[in-house]
Motif scaffolding. Structure first.
Motif, short mmCIF file in Angstrom:
data_model
loop_
_atom_site.label_atom_id
_atom_site.label_comp_id
_atom_site.label_asym_id
_atom_site.label_seq_id
_atom_site.Cartn_x
_atom_site.Cartn_y
_atom_site.Cartn_z
N THR A 287 9.18 -19.00 -39.07
CA THR A 287 9.96 -20.45 -38.80
C THR A 287 9.40 -21.38 -39.58
OG1 THR A 287 7.75 -21.33 -37.27
CG2 THR A 287 9.43 -20.12 -36.47
N ASN A 288 11.22 -22.60 -40.65
CA ASN A 288 10.88 -23.35 -42.08
C ASN A 288 10.64 -25.11 -41.47
OD1 ASN A 288 12.90 -22.71 -41.74
ND2 ASN A 288 13.24 -21.74 -43.61
N LEU A 289 11.56 -25.15 -39.95
CA LEU A 289 11.47 -26.13 -39.05
C LEU A 289 10.52 -26.82 -38.66
CD1 LEU A 289 13.85 -28.02 -40.89
CD2 LEU A 289 15.02 -27.52 -39.14
N THR A 290 9.81 -27.38 -38.53
CA THR A 290 8.77 -28.14 -37.73
C THR A 290 9.35 -29.59 -37.11
OG1 THR A 290 6.58 -26.96 -38.51
CG2 THR A 290 6.16 -29.51 -37.08
N THR A 291 9.69 -30.11 -35.59
CA THR A 291 10.12 -30.97 -35.48
C THR A 291 9.53 -31.44 -34.27
OG1 THR A 291 12.63 -30.12 -35.25
CG2 THR A 291 12.18 -31.50 -34.02
N VAL A 292 9.44 -32.63 -34.49
CA VAL A 292 8.89 -33.17 -32.46
C VAL A 292 10.19 -33.42 -31.81
CG1 VAL A 292 7.12 -35.41 -31.45
CG2 VAL A 292 6.83 -34.03 -34.14
N VAL A 293 9.66 -33.40 -30.79
CA VAL A 293 10.67 -34.20 -29.95
C VAL A 293 10.46 -34.86 -28.67
CG1 VAL A 293 12.76 -33.63 -28.52
CG2 VAL A 293 12.90 -32.08 -30.51
N VAL A 294 10.74 -35.97 -27.98
CA VAL A 294 10.24 -36.68 -27.12
C VAL A 294 11.56 -36.92 -26.37
CG1 VAL A 294 8.53 -38.00 -28.52
CG2 VAL A 294 10.49 -39.29 -28.70
N CYS A 295 12.11 -37.07 -25.19
CA CYS A 295 12.27 -37.08 -24.51
C CYS A 295 11.81 -38.07 -22.56
CB CYS A 295 13.33 -35.51 -23.46
SG CYS A 295 13.68 -35.32 -25.00
N ARG A 296 12.78 -38.16 -22.07
CA ARG A 296 12.66 -38.71 -21.03
C ARG A 296 11.51 -38.14 -19.77
NH1 ARG A 296 13.55 -44.55 -20.72
NH2 ARG A 296 15.29 -44.70 -22.69
N GLU A 297 12.13 -37.12 -19.24
CA GLU A 297 11.62 -36.28 -18.42
C GLU A 297 12.06 -34.49 -18.58
OE1 GLU A 297 9.82 -37.14 -16.50
OE2 GLU A 297 10.48 -39.78 -16.40
N ILE A 298 11.45 -34.33 -18.12
CA ILE A 298 11.41 -32.74 -18.78
C ILE A 298 13.10 -31.46 -18.79
CG2 ILE A 298 11.40 -31.03 -16.65
CD1 ILE A 298 9.51 -30.16 -19.86
N GLU A 299 13.47 -32.20 -18.15
CA GLU A 299 15.37 -31.85 -18.03
C GLU A 299 15.69 -32.54 -19.01
OE1 GLU A 299 13.53 -33.67 -15.39
OE2 GLU A 299 14.08 -32.61 -13.26
N ASP A 300 15.63 -33.98 -18.97
CA ASP A 300 16.10 -34.26 -20.47
C ASP A 300 15.94 -33.16 -21.71
OD1 ASP A 300 17.60 -36.71 -19.86
OD2 ASP A 300 15.36 -36.84 -19.77
N LEU A 301 14.54 -32.91 -22.08
CA LEU A 301 14.44 -31.93 -23.09
C LEU A 301 15.12 -30.26 -22.79
CD1 LEU A 301 12.85 -30.90 -25.36
CD2 LEU A 301 10.73 -29.92 -23.47
N TYR A 302 15.46 -30.12 -21.49
CA TYR A 302 16.39 -28.81 -21.35
C TYR A 302 18.20 -29.11 -21.96
CZ TYR A 302 19.10 -25.72 -19.26
OH TYR A 302 20.15 -24.55 -19.08
N GLU A 303 18.10 -30.51 -21.46
CA GLU A 303 19.27 -30.65 -22.00
C GLU A 303 19.82 -31.30 -23.68
OE1 GLU A 303 21.66 -34.08 -20.00
OE2 GLU A 303 21.03 -33.23 -18.41
N TYR A 304 18.59 -31.16 -24.32
CA TYR A 304 18.35 -32.07 -25.75
C TYR A 304 18.83 -30.21 -25.97
CZ TYR A 304 17.59 -32.31 -30.00
OH TYR A 304 17.48 -32.75 -31.73
N MET A 305 17.67 -29.43 -25.93
CA MET A 305 17.32 -27.90 -25.95
C MET A 305 18.96 -27.68 -25.94
SD MET A 305 14.29 -26.98 -24.42
CE MET A 305 14.02 -25.20 -24.54
#
Length: 347
Positions: A287-305
């Motif tokens: 896996t050759n791309l590492t990313t840090v993601v910040v979201c307001r709530e867990i639902e927003d993380l799902y929507e981003y993914m």
């Protein structure tokens, strides 16, 4: 590796305090020019000098915001690696604290089920890197596994700051403060005075020139010229560190993606433009791309993914690991709500 406990000087954490509109604008302004004078910041933001001074001193004093001066790793010979450490149950806190006290470790988080610690190394030599990765960590009794990826190229997480910190400054305000950072290749030779200067700026990028001069044993004019030279040569840049909770972001995750080499640069740049992403880098490994993601709530993380990230069809494989606790950010310790200096460490 010693599993030291945190210093007794750490005080109880304050309650979460979200930034208001002016706090956010000041943070964005400092991201654009970390050493801009209070009068210049006030002029651009359209408030009084006293207002800017009070706001900055409150945010800085409460550990909510810090301007830091950092070297470009590729210019000063640092070896950057993303390390994931698997621990026995109950040991992750002590291992994370011990790693956070090392000056060659820039970031430390406790992830997933609480049995994994992730960290970012910035080793000053191959010997220093290998000593940690091949000797100290594997011989730590509570460590059950170690995986290491070398950082090849950072798309976001250096000069230019984090797109998500944008706080509504108008284009003319941004243009008035923006400092273009030069891209220069090759290793730059530092002397002892440079290293002493960088050590002070890593803790406080707005340290006044008299204090910098005293720390390096040079005149103020010499220090001023040297800082200008380091910046112009692509060695020194200034950034703003703000804990995501104070911007309303309460979920942080680490993502590892697999992308074909021919698509890696384009995908890295695309993900780096997302406001949810404060860091993304190309790495070695399957896996050759590492990313840090910040979201307001867990639902927003799902929507981003499933939405913004999911629209990038070149992402063939994705691993998502939530962060349970952040112990160190950009070289500064944190209790999750405020930033404070790590102790002086010799090892």
């Amino acid at each position: 590796m010693s599993t030291m406990q945190r210093s007794d000087t750490v005080q109880p954490s304050p309650a979460v305090q979200e930034f208001d509109a002016l706090d956010r604008q000041l943070a964005q302004a400092l991201m654009l020019d970390g050493r801009a004078s209070f009068s210049r910041l006030a002029e651009v933001l359209g408030v009084t000098d006293q207002t800017v001074t009070r706001r900055y001193r409150r945010l800085r004093g409460d550990g909510l915001l810090r301007v830091i001066g950092l070297p470009m790793s590729n210019r000063v010979g640092h070896y950057e690696s993303n390390v994931r450490v698997q621990c026995v149950p109950g040991a992750s806190g002590a291992i994370a604290d011990a790693l956070a006290r090392r000056p060659d470790i820039a970031w430390v988080t406790i992830n997933a089920s609480g049995t994994e610690v992730s960290c970012m190394t910035r080793s000053r030599s191959r010997h220093e890197r290998d000593s940690l990765l091949l000797d100290k960590l594997p011989r730590t009794r509570q460590v059950t596994g170690v995986s290491v990826k070398s950082i090849l190229h950072a798309f976001v997480g250096g000069p230019g700051g984090w797109p998500g910190l944008a706080a509504g400054l108008a284009p003319d305000q941004v243009a008035a403060l923006r400092q273009d950072f030069p891209t220069v290749w090759g290793e730059y030779e530092l002397d002892d005075a440079d290293r002493a200067l960088l050590a002070v700026l890593a803790r406080d990028g707005r340290t006044p020139y008299p204090e910098l001069a005293a720390a390096v044993g040079k005149s103020e004019s010499t220090v001023r010229r040297r800082m200008e030279q380091l910046t112009e040569n692509g060695v020194l840049y200034f950034d703003v560190e703000v804990l995501p909770a104070h911007l309303g972001f309460h979920v942080e995750a680490l993502m590892s993606a697999s992308v074909a080499p021919s698509d890696l640069d384009a995908v890295g740049r695309a993900i780096g433009s997302h406001p949810e992403v404060p860091f993304v880098a190309a790495t070695t490994g399957a896996t050759n791309l590492t990313t840090v993601v910040v979201c307001r709530e867990i639902e927003d993380l799902y929507e981003y993914m499933t939405g913004r990230l999911g629209a990038i069809k070149e992402v063939a494989q994705l691993e998502v690991v939530t962060v349970l606790r952040t112990v160190k950010r950009a070289g500064l310790l944190t209790d999750g709500l405020r930033l404070y200096d790590p102790p002086e460490t010799v090892y």
